[in-house]
Design an enzyme around this catalytic site. Sequence first.
Site, short mmCIF file in Angstrom:
data_model
loop_
_atom_site.label_atom_id
_atom_site.label_comp_id
_atom_site.label_asym_id
_atom_site.label_seq_id
_atom_site.Cartn_x
_atom_site.Cartn_y
_atom_site.Cartn_z
CG PHE A 420 -1.97 0.96 1.38
CD1 PHE A 420 -3.19 0.89 0.93
CD2 PHE A 420 -1.79 2.20 2.13
CE1 PHE A 420 -4.39 1.93 0.85
CE2 PHE A 420 -2.62 3.38 2.15
CZ PHE A 420 -3.89 3.17 1.39
CB CYS A 421 2.10 3.55 -1.70
SG CYS A 421 1.98 3.32 -3.67
N GLY A 422 0.51 5.39 -1.77
CA GLY A 422 -0.22 6.87 -2.04
C GLY A 422 -1.17 6.36 -3.27
N GLY A 424 -0.36 3.31 -5.43
CA GLY A 424 -0.13 1.92 -5.99
C GLY A 424 1.30 1.88 -6.83
CB SER A 448 -2.43 3.12 -2.32
OG SER A 448 -1.78 1.75 -2.67
#
Length: 462
Positions: A420-422, A424, A448
């Site tokens: 998970f990030c900001g 993907g 994300s």
Amino acid sequence: MSFFFQPVHSEHLGHISYIFGRDGEAAVVDPRRDCEEYVAIARANGARITYIFETHRNEDYVTGSAELAARTGAEIRHGEDLPFTYGAPTGEDFQFLVGGLRVVSMKTPGHTDESLSYVLYDPESAGREPVGVFTGDVLFVHDTGRTDFFPDRAEEVAGLLYDSIFEKILPLGDHVLLWPAHGAGSVCGSTMAEREVSTLGLERRTNPALKFTKREDFIKKKLAEKHTKPPYFHMMEKYNLHGSAAPMPRVPTPPPLDVDDFAERAENGMRVVDTRSPEAIAGALIPGSLAIPLHMLPAFAGWFLEYERPIGLVVDDAAPDDLARSAMRYLMRLGFDQVEGYITGMSEWEKSGREYDRIPAVHVDELVSRIESDEDFTLLDVRKDEEVAHGMLPDAKHVFLGHLPDRIGELDKSKPAITFCGSGQRAIIAASLLKAEGFKDVGDALGSMAACSARGCPIDRE
């Protein structure tokens, strides 16, 4: 001849260099390694590059000063407080003529000891008033330079940066234009504005770091900052101290390789870097490959690649030669020159019957459902500290992406994992690292946090 001035951007790296001139002469400030653009700009303006000004020994990219000087005969100038093995040392109040323009150096330590700023004067139209200042990594639009490179001198160098900004740069005048070496996206700051046009007066009024007008408050502010330092910085410091990067007169296009040759090279140690989109990688990727979407190579290749290991690229099937050349450009700016070739997409690999892997996309609704059902899985959040400070998903484990190789042992391989990030994009890099380390069930939360904002997710906030 007329005055000309042009910034040159290194896309996705946040680096800004400059070329300016008048009356048939030109100067370049902080050139990048692929320097043919400066030569072309000078030629288009009927000028000869006579000076190359370095604001400091850059840490985040290979400077092109030595290469550009070899091509043009220009004189290189840099700070006197490091033992550079090329060019000539410059101290306080050195003056240089570039056609009808005048450039004056100022010692502005803080980010690094040898940092210089260069003040530009145009006597013809502005008299004795300074027009603009090239500040390197000392002062940015909406930020100031990082001071964490000398942890044993932390308070001292933060104080030096304060002195450089408040006692030397800002007194030049509110009207003076600001020309920094970096913009948004650079690892050399954390709050730089997308806007790259500013004046010292505007920064005095709006730059959050300059609200700390008392020296002791400014120092405390700098000491509280957190920055990441990719391992490739050490190689950049070596190259840029000695001008020792291999000559690169133009960016080469890596050759296309047939799938058998590519596979054999990979078996013999070539690092496979898949530069396609997360959506493409979701379907199939070469086992053990590192997935870094093309536009993210400048920011993250330096965290994970080794200088002694050759690289093979997987590129998308739309204009593959152009994409491979772009990847080469991004990599060589970081000193990664050993690109052996590329293959286009995965179709030939698949048709050869060779094994391939998958990193399936996980929709935000599925992610929320799995969280709310108390399913036992690892939700790995690889964003920066300042991002997770605004909120995380429940029970997520936070490991900044660049630190993941050193902390991957903290994760349970027996559990399914979703990265998970900001958006993907960074998550696909993390997912490929997990796959390469033997994690079997790994997904990428495409969208994300952006998708969470659009659809609604349970967020834990401190």
